[in-house]
Scaffold this active site. Structure first.
Site, PDB file in Angstrom:
ATOM      1  N   ARG A  57       0.825  -1.220   0.000  1.00  0.00           N
ATOM      2  CA  ARG A  57       0.000   0.000   0.000  1.00  0.00           C
ATOM      3  C   ARG A  57       0.856   1.265   0.000  1.00  0.00           C
ATOM      4  O   ARG A  57       0.429   2.294  -0.524  1.00  0.00           O
ATOM      5  CB  ARG A  57      -0.961  -0.004   1.187  1.00  0.00           C
ATOM      6  CG  ARG A  57      -2.142  -0.923   0.932  1.00  0.00           C
ATOM      7  CD  ARG A  57      -3.108  -0.920   2.084  1.00  0.00           C
ATOM      8  NE  ARG A  57      -4.383  -1.492   1.686  1.00  0.00           N
ATOM      9  CZ  ARG A  57      -5.202  -2.122   2.514  1.00  0.00           C
ATOM     10  NH1 ARG A  57      -4.885  -2.251   3.788  1.00  0.00           N
ATOM     11  NH2 ARG A  57      -6.338  -2.604   2.083  1.00  0.00           N
ATOM     12  N   LYS A  63     -15.749 -14.964   6.305  1.00  0.00           N
ATOM     13  CA  LYS A  63     -17.165 -14.723   6.608  1.00  0.00           C
ATOM     14  C   LYS A  63     -18.066 -14.672   5.381  1.00  0.00           C
ATOM     15  O   LYS A  63     -17.851 -13.876   4.480  1.00  0.00           O
ATOM     16  CB  LYS A  63     -17.302 -13.411   7.378  1.00  0.00           C
ATOM     17  CG  LYS A  63     -16.748 -13.487   8.795  1.00  0.00           C
ATOM     18  CD  LYS A  63     -17.070 -12.241   9.589  1.00  0.00           C
ATOM     19  CE  LYS A  63     -18.490 -12.248  10.108  1.00  0.00           C
ATOM     20  NZ  LYS A  63     -18.826 -10.996  10.804  1.00  0.00           N
ATOM     21  N   GLY A  73      -6.467  -5.929   0.329  1.00  0.00           N
ATOM     22  CA  GLY A  73      -5.189  -5.862   1.009  1.00  0.00           C
ATOM     23  C   GLY A  73      -4.733  -7.217   1.526  1.00  0.00           C
ATOM     24  O   GLY A  73      -3.573  -7.588   1.375  1.00  0.00           O
ATOM     25  N   GLY A 123     -12.519  -4.358   1.111  1.00  0.00           N
ATOM     26  CA  GLY A 123     -13.903  -3.928   1.354  1.00  0.00           C
ATOM     27  C   GLY A 123     -14.369  -2.943   0.290  1.00  0.00           C
ATOM     28  O   GLY A 123     -15.500  -3.029  -0.196  1.00  0.00           O
TER      29      GLY A 123
HETATM   30  P1  AMP Z   1     -11.514 -12.383   5.140  1.00  0.00           P
HETATM   31  O1  AMP Z   1     -10.962 -11.263   5.971  1.00  0.00           O
HETATM   32  O2  AMP Z   1     -12.960 -12.650   5.334  1.00  0.00           O
HETATM   33  O3  AMP Z   1     -11.078 -12.273   3.673  1.00  0.00           O
HETATM   34  O4  AMP Z   1     -10.813 -13.696   5.704  1.00  0.00           O
HETATM   35  C1  AMP Z   1      -9.445 -13.955   5.608  1.00  0.00           C
HETATM   36  C2  AMP Z   1      -9.111 -15.040   6.589  1.00  0.00           C
HETATM   37  O5  AMP Z   1      -9.894 -16.186   6.324  1.00  0.00           O
HETATM   38  C3  AMP Z   1      -7.679 -15.490   6.532  1.00  0.00           C
HETATM   39  O6  AMP Z   1      -6.983 -15.002   7.651  1.00  0.00           O
HETATM   40  C4  AMP Z   1      -7.781 -17.017   6.537  1.00  0.00           C
HETATM   41  O7  AMP Z   1      -6.934 -17.634   7.485  1.00  0.00           O
HETATM   42  C5  AMP Z   1      -9.215 -17.261   6.908  1.00  0.00           C
HETATM   43  N1  AMP Z   1      -9.714 -18.554   6.395  1.00  0.00           N
HETATM   44  C6  AMP Z   1      -9.618 -19.037   5.136  1.00  0.00           C
HETATM   45  N2  AMP Z   1     -10.116 -20.270   5.067  1.00  0.00           N
HETATM   46  C7  AMP Z   1     -10.531 -20.605   6.300  1.00  0.00           C
HETATM   47  C8  AMP Z   1     -11.124 -21.775   6.861  1.00  0.00           C
HETATM   48  N3  AMP Z   1     -11.392 -22.841   6.110  1.00  0.00           N
HETATM   49  N4  AMP Z   1     -11.429 -21.755   8.168  1.00  0.00           N
HETATM   50  C9  AMP Z   1     -11.169 -20.673   8.921  1.00  0.00           C
HETATM   51  N5  AMP Z   1     -10.609 -19.531   8.456  1.00  0.00           N
HETATM   52  C10 AMP Z   1     -10.291 -19.511   7.159  1.00  0.00           C
END
Ligand code: AMP
Length: 399
Positions: A40, A205, A357, A381
């Site tokens: 960034r 999520k 990011g 986001g």
């Molecule tokens: P986000 O901020 O929603 O893009 O989520 C990113 C995070 O999702 C990363 O830190 C990953 O470690 C986590 N992640 C990816 N796959 C999984 C999984 N199967 N179970 C739990 N966390 C996960």
């Protein structure tokens, strides 16, 4: 249309430049903070160099993390000032706050070609206040630091924060080169994208991604889903997911997404196998079919067969947008799905965009170069909300 940055508007002026210098920080073995990925900062350089070339004096402001309106030494921008100075090969002064008399006099005395970086703007509660008047008052104070505003913090344009929205309205303004580049790519993804168009979504999520999935269903040919969010999709399709991440409250929405996709003829590509482990730790991985996820195991990555199928879908597409890791890539045992998807994006004969990011930091951590991809966005986001069709305050204010 957002307003273009023209040399005559900023020549010799004091410019307040809103950047997104929100870099991931880590601690070394001695407990010292260091910048884990300076993407960034580097993405902010073209606008800074343009302003310097035109003889502007630059006051840079940015946020770092979520200090919630309180000073927090672990979220200071001081190491960022140092890194910025190394990249630019010139002095970058640092102001300990945004609006004190001391800072005002530093910015008043700034000569053409000089730069000062303000301390984390989110140390000031008014920056993120829900009260519009408080934000306006704070923006009025910030506006005294400069004659002109350049908005270039793409990663924050979806936030109605004082330095992103109210301040842009309080000063004559223009759009920085990073935001202009980001928007140009997002337009390519939304206005007549080349087909086949595949979107790959992962991360933790589902609820964060529902809006974007709903909007993209009308625009894309395929959506491939992995990461922690996929287990809510698998559950909705009737599979048992053991101890994997599950958002029960999103099951109905996920079902309606699956029905809508079927009606629109959009393929939702889900994994056929996953890598599981007994605990959320970097150990004991085993590959199982999605029909056999043991009750006592957690799904932490997509399996090799799924990665191969996802890669084939990506490589046969003309446009690909990817946001969110396929697994817990921070653990080496569960990084292969994400690595394989990143590699597939580098083979796209067309436009490949890595959004966000965290996804950007993930591909760099896995050893890929920025130039391997069509474009790496700095805003997770912000890109998702743009693709969701939402109006972004930080772009509205620059019109
Ligand atoms: P986000 O901020 O929603 O893009 O989520 C990113 C995070 O999702 C990363 O830190 C990953 O470690 C986590 N992640 C990816 N796959 C999984 C999984 N199967 N179970 C739990 N966390 C996960």
């Amino acid at each position: 249309m957002i307003s273009e940055l023209k040399p005559e508007a900023i020549k010799g002026k004091r410019v307040l430049l809103r950047c997104d210098l929100n870099v991931p920080l880590s601690k070394d073995d001695n407990g010292e903070l260091f910048i884990a990925d300076d993407g960034r900062i580097r993405a902010s350089i073209p606008t800074i160099e343009f302003l310097l070339k035109e003889g502007a004096a630059i006051v840079i402001c940015s946020h770092l993390g979520r200090p919630k309106g309180e000073r927090n030494s672990e979220l200071s921008l001081r190491p960022v000032a140092q890194r910025l100075s190394e990249i630019l090969k010139k002095e970058v002064k640092f102001a300990d706050d945004a609006t004190s008399e001391t800072t005002l006099s530093v910015t008043n005395d700034l000569k053409p070609g000089e730069i000062v970086l303000l301390e984390n703007i989110r140390f000031e509660p008014a920056e993120t206040s829900k009260d519009e008047n408080e934000r306006k008052e704070f923006a009025a104070k910030l506006s005294k630091l400069a004659d002109f505003y350049v908005g270039d913090g793409f990663g924050a344009v979806h936030r109605k924060h004082a330095s992103v929205y109210e301040l842009a309205k309080a000063l004559p303004h223009a759009t920085g080169k990073l935001i202009a580049a980001e928007v140009a790519v997002l337009q390519k993804l939304t206005v007549n994208p080349a087909r086949p168009y595949t979107v790959v979504l992962g991360g933790a999520k589902v609820s964060d991604k529902i809006g974007v999935i709903n909007n993209l269903l009308k625009k894309v040919d395929r959506i491939a889903i992995g990461g922690g969010m996929v287990f809510t999709f698998l559950k909705a399709k009737g599979y048992e997911v053991g101890k994997s991440l599950l958002e029960i409250e999103s099951l109905d929405t996920v079902n309606s997404i699956l029905n809508k996709a079927r009606d629109l003829g959009v393929e939702i590509l889900l994994p056929t196998d996953v890598v599981v482990a007994p605990n959320f730790a970097d150990e004991s991985p085993s590959v199982v079919s999605i029909t056999d996820i043991p009750v006592d195991q957690i799904g932490l990555d997509i399996g090799p067969e799924s990665a191969k199928n996802f890669a084939a879908a990506i490589e046969s597409s003309a446009t690909v947008f990817w946001n969110g890791p396929m697994g817990v890539f921070e653990f080496s045992n569960f990084a292969e799905g994400t690595r394989r998807i990143a590699e597939a994006l580098t083979n796209v004969n067309g436009l490949s965009v890595v959004g966000g990011g965290d996804s950007a930091a993930a591909v760099r951590k896995l050893g890929f170069k920025d130039s391997d991809f069509g474009y790496i966005s700095t805003g997770g986001g912000a890109s998702l909300e743009y693709l969701e069709g939402k109006e972004l305050p930080g772009l509205l204010a620059l019109q």
